[in-house]
Motif scaffolding. Structure first.
Motif, PDB file in Angstrom:
ATOM      1  N   VAL A 144      20.676 -61.770 -78.311  1.00  0.00           N
ATOM      2  CA  VAL A 144      19.928 -62.598 -77.361  1.00  0.00           C
ATOM      3  C   VAL A 144      20.433 -64.032 -77.389  1.00  0.00           C
ATOM      4  CG1 VAL A 144      17.658 -63.573 -76.835  1.00  0.00           C
ATOM      5  CG2 VAL A 144      17.871 -61.157 -77.399  1.00  0.00           C
ATOM      6  N   LEU A 145      20.699 -64.560 -78.580  1.00  0.00           N
ATOM      7  CA  LEU A 145      21.212 -65.929 -78.674  1.00  0.00           C
ATOM      8  C   LEU A 145      22.566 -66.062 -77.980  1.00  0.00           C
ATOM      9  CD1 LEU A 145      20.387 -67.363 -82.218  1.00  0.00           C
ATOM     10  CD2 LEU A 145      19.658 -68.214 -80.006  1.00  0.00           C
ATOM     11  N   ARG A 146      23.429 -65.085 -78.170  1.00  0.00           N
ATOM     12  CA  ARG A 146      24.737 -65.133 -77.502  1.00  0.00           C
ATOM     13  C   ARG A 146      24.571 -65.114 -75.984  1.00  0.00           C
ATOM     14  NH1 ARG A 146      26.450 -61.718 -81.839  1.00  0.00           N
ATOM     15  NH2 ARG A 146      25.972 -59.863 -80.586  1.00  0.00           N
ATOM     16  N   ARG A 147      23.633 -64.316 -75.515  1.00  0.00           N
ATOM     17  CA  ARG A 147      23.396 -64.249 -74.070  1.00  0.00           C
ATOM     18  C   ARG A 147      22.857 -65.575 -73.540  1.00  0.00           C
ATOM     19  NH1 ARG A 147      19.361 -59.987 -70.980  1.00  0.00           N
ATOM     20  NH2 ARG A 147      20.073 -60.431 -68.849  1.00  0.00           N
ATOM     21  N   ILE A 148      21.958 -66.191 -74.296  1.00  0.00           N
ATOM     22  CA  ILE A 148      21.422 -67.495 -73.897  1.00  0.00           C
ATOM     23  C   ILE A 148      22.534 -68.539 -73.846  1.00  0.00           C
ATOM     24  CG2 ILE A 148      19.926 -69.390 -74.643  1.00  0.00           C
ATOM     25  CD1 ILE A 148      17.980 -67.287 -75.711  1.00  0.00           C
ATOM     26  N   MET A 149      23.402 -68.538 -74.847  1.00  0.00           N
ATOM     27  CA  MET A 149      24.503 -69.498 -74.882  1.00  0.00           C
ATOM     28  C   MET A 149      25.433 -69.323 -73.690  1.00  0.00           C
ATOM     29  SD  MET A 149      25.300 -69.396 -78.989  1.00  0.00           S
ATOM     30  CE  MET A 149      26.734 -70.456 -78.890  1.00  0.00           C
TER      31      MET A 149
ATOM     32  N   GLU B 270       9.557 -65.491 -79.500  1.00  0.00           N
ATOM     33  CA  GLU B 270       9.189 -66.434 -80.557  1.00  0.00           C
ATOM     34  C   GLU B 270      10.227 -66.494 -81.676  1.00  0.00           C
ATOM     35  OE1 GLU B 270       7.090 -64.536 -79.006  1.00  0.00           O
ATOM     36  OE2 GLU B 270       5.648 -65.973 -78.194  1.00  0.00           O
ATOM     37  N   ILE B 271      10.901 -65.376 -81.956  1.00  0.00           N
ATOM     38  CA  ILE B 271      11.882 -65.375 -83.043  1.00  0.00           C
ATOM     39  C   ILE B 271      13.139 -66.155 -82.664  1.00  0.00           C
ATOM     40  CG2 ILE B 271      11.072 -63.158 -83.923  1.00  0.00           C
ATOM     41  CD1 ILE B 271      13.558 -61.879 -82.678  1.00  0.00           C
ATOM     42  N   ILE B 272      13.282 -66.502 -81.393  1.00  0.00           N
ATOM     43  CA  ILE B 272      14.473 -67.203 -80.913  1.00  0.00           C
ATOM     44  C   ILE B 272      14.228 -68.701 -80.764  1.00  0.00           C
ATOM     45  CG2 ILE B 272      16.102 -67.412 -78.982  1.00  0.00           C
ATOM     46  CD1 ILE B 272      16.472 -64.865 -80.528  1.00  0.00           C
ATOM     47  N   TYR B 273      13.026 -69.086 -80.388  1.00  0.00           N
ATOM     48  CA  TYR B 273      12.766 -70.463 -79.974  1.00  0.00           C
ATOM     49  C   TYR B 273      13.146 -71.490 -81.042  1.00  0.00           C
ATOM     50  CZ  TYR B 273      10.119 -68.180 -76.245  1.00  0.00           C
ATOM     51  OH  TYR B 273       9.743 -67.395 -75.183  1.00  0.00           O
ATOM     52  N   GLY B 274      12.913 -71.180 -82.309  1.00  0.00           N
ATOM     53  CA  GLY B 274      13.246 -72.131 -83.367  1.00  0.00           C
ATOM     54  C   GLY B 274      14.730 -72.426 -83.467  1.00  0.00           C
ATOM     55  N   SER B 275      15.574 -71.483 -83.057  1.00  0.00           N
ATOM     56  CA  SER B 275      17.025 -71.684 -83.106  1.00  0.00           C
ATOM     57  C   SER B 275      17.518 -72.609 -82.003  1.00  0.00           C
ATOM     58  CB  SER B 275      17.745 -70.335 -82.990  1.00  0.00           C
ATOM     59  OG  SER B 275      17.390 -69.482 -84.051  1.00  0.00           O
ATOM     60  N   LEU B 276      16.671 -72.846 -81.009  1.00  0.00           N
ATOM     61  CA  LEU B 276      17.066 -73.666 -79.861  1.00  0.00           C
ATOM     62  C   LEU B 276      16.371 -75.024 -79.892  1.00  0.00           C
ATOM     63  CD1 LEU B 276      16.793 -70.845 -77.174  1.00  0.00           C
ATOM     64  CD2 LEU B 276      18.864 -71.639 -78.306  1.00  0.00           C
ATOM     65  N   TYR B 277      16.080 -75.500 -81.087  1.00  0.00           N
ATOM     66  CA  TYR B 277      15.295 -76.725 -81.246  1.00  0.00           C
ATOM     67  C   TYR B 277      15.939 -77.909 -80.521  1.00  0.00           C
ATOM     68  CZ  TYR B 277      12.452 -80.259 -83.577  1.00  0.00           C
ATOM     69  OH  TYR B 277      11.594 -81.298 -83.831  1.00  0.00           O
ATOM     70  N   ASP B 278      17.237 -78.118 -80.732  1.00  0.00           N
ATOM     71  CA  ASP B 278      17.916 -79.253 -80.095  1.00  0.00           C
ATOM     72  C   ASP B 278      18.019 -79.072 -78.587  1.00  0.00           C
ATOM     73  OD1 ASP B 278      18.236 -80.845 -82.262  1.00  0.00           O
ATOM     74  OD2 ASP B 278      20.291 -80.257 -82.705  1.00  0.00           O
ATOM     75  N   LEU B 279      18.124 -77.843 -78.137  1.00  0.00           N
ATOM     76  CA  LEU B 279      18.180 -77.587 -76.699  1.00  0.00           C
ATOM     77  C   LEU B 279      16.861 -77.958 -76.045  1.00  0.00           C
ATOM     78  CD1 LEU B 279      19.743 -76.398 -74.274  1.00  0.00           C
ATOM     79  CD2 LEU B 279      18.747 -74.179 -74.853  1.00  0.00           C
ATOM     80  N   TRP B 280      15.740 -77.565 -76.655  1.00  0.00           N
ATOM     81  CA  TRP B 280      14.427 -77.915 -76.096  1.00  0.00           C
ATOM     82  C   TRP B 280      14.230 -79.428 -76.068  1.00  0.00           C
ATOM     83  CZ3 TRP B 280      14.539 -73.719 -74.117  1.00  0.00           C
ATOM     84  CH2 TRP B 280      14.367 -72.480 -74.717  1.00  0.00           C
ATOM     85  N   ASN B 281      14.727 -80.111 -77.094  1.00  0.00           N
ATOM     86  CA  ASN B 281      14.571 -81.568 -77.167  1.00  0.00           C
ATOM     87  C   ASN B 281      15.584 -82.311 -76.303  1.00  0.00           C
ATOM     88  OD1 ASN B 281      12.428 -81.433 -78.924  1.00  0.00           O
ATOM     89  ND2 ASN B 281      13.682 -81.639 -80.757  1.00  0.00           N
TER      90      ASN B 281
END
Length: 290
Positions: free
Chosen positions: A231-236, A251-262
């Motif tokens: 899923v992370l690769r697909r998002i990237m 929910e298991i993905i959102y924490g890995s995208l912290y800088d993207l959300w900010n």
């Protein structure tokens, strides 16, 4: 020097990965100084086993003067003097709401206040624009009427010739459209209990000739590592291609995208060929993403 940004997120892990810091934060005999310097940045204090081994520097809670001073520096230079006079009532309203008015603790915070000030600085300060800014930055809960009337009522009244402002519910479609049409908007979060939200977002994006990618989270508890990375690769790939993303139940993905959300981007290149990079956490690694 090792810099650990948002180290508090690792503190909540059941695997206790921060235990490796114990040997790094204090010298091992016969050494008199640590072999590695570690700086940790967190939104909350770590446990005593780590705090007692380090120099703890805490930022106090913002008071009213801090809120006003920060807002003044966020304002657009074209903002008129009388609009600047609204900063203190605005800061007071936010401070009271943050302390006493939140139905969900810490649901709204300083980021929402900053975004509110930025949006108000771009438009004429009318009750209608203020309500829209409040709905976009302090929405997501069911007490929005109370927010406008009880906490920000004085601000609305100030720009309504000191008359009470009659609250009117803003349609969800209008709020979504306002976000999508704003090039400087934050990422859109829509909270609901129905799958129709995905259809609504898809419709709004396709009306703007955009082809969104919808990624639904897995409901199977065993879908962890392999699913997580795929899923992370697909998002990237979607972000690199500039395609809009609609993410739900991830929910298991959102924490890995912290800088993207900010929207914490590293800018590379010239004005004619600007590229933006941000960090994505892939397990124990942090990869840049275009």
């Amino acid at each position: 020097v090792v810099l650990l940004d948002e180290v508090g997120l690792a503190e909540t892990s059941p695997c206790n990965p921060l235990k490796v810091l114990h040997s790094l934060l204090e010298p091992s005999y016969p050494a008199t100084v640590p072999t590695v310097s570690v700086i940790g940045i967190s939104n909350w204090r770590l446990d005593n086993s780590k705090s007692s081994r380090a120099l703890l520097v805490q930022r106090p809670q913002f008071d009213l003067d801090d809120l006003v001073d920060t807002a003044e520096r966020l304002l657009n230079k074209r903002v008129m003097v009388f609009q600047r006079g609204a900063l203190k009532p605005l800061a007071e309203a936010y401070s009271n709401y943050e302390k006493y008015g939140q139905s969900l603790p810490n649901f709204h915070g300083l980021r929402d206040y900053y975004a509110l000030v930025k949006r108000l600085s771009l438009y004429e300060m009318t009750p209608k624009n203020i309500q829209m800014a409040l709905a976009r930055n302090f929405g997501g809960t069911e007490n929005h009427v109370k927010l406008c009337k009880k906490y920000f009522g004085n601000v609305l009244k100030m720009f309504n010739n000191h008359k009470s402002w009659l609250y009117k519910q803003i349609p969800i479609e209008q709020l979504i459209a306002s976000n999508l049409d704003d090039s400087d908007a934050r990422h859109l979060m829509v909270i609901g209990k129905s799958d129709s939200i995905v259809n609504l977002l898809t419709y709004q994006l396709r009306m703007r000739d955009l082809d969104p990618v919808v990624i639904l989270g897995s409901q199977f508890p065993d879908d962890r590592d392999d699913y997580y990375y795929s899923v992370l690769r697909r998002i990237m790939m979607c972000v690199e291609a500039g395609r809009p993303l609609i993410l739900t139940d991830l929910e298991i993905i959102y924490g890995s995208l912290y800088d993207l959300w900010n929207q914490n981007h590293i800018v590379v290149g010239s004005k004619e060929n600007v590229k933006y990079f941000t960090r994505v956490a892939l397990g124990a690694y942090s990869n840049p993403m275009l």
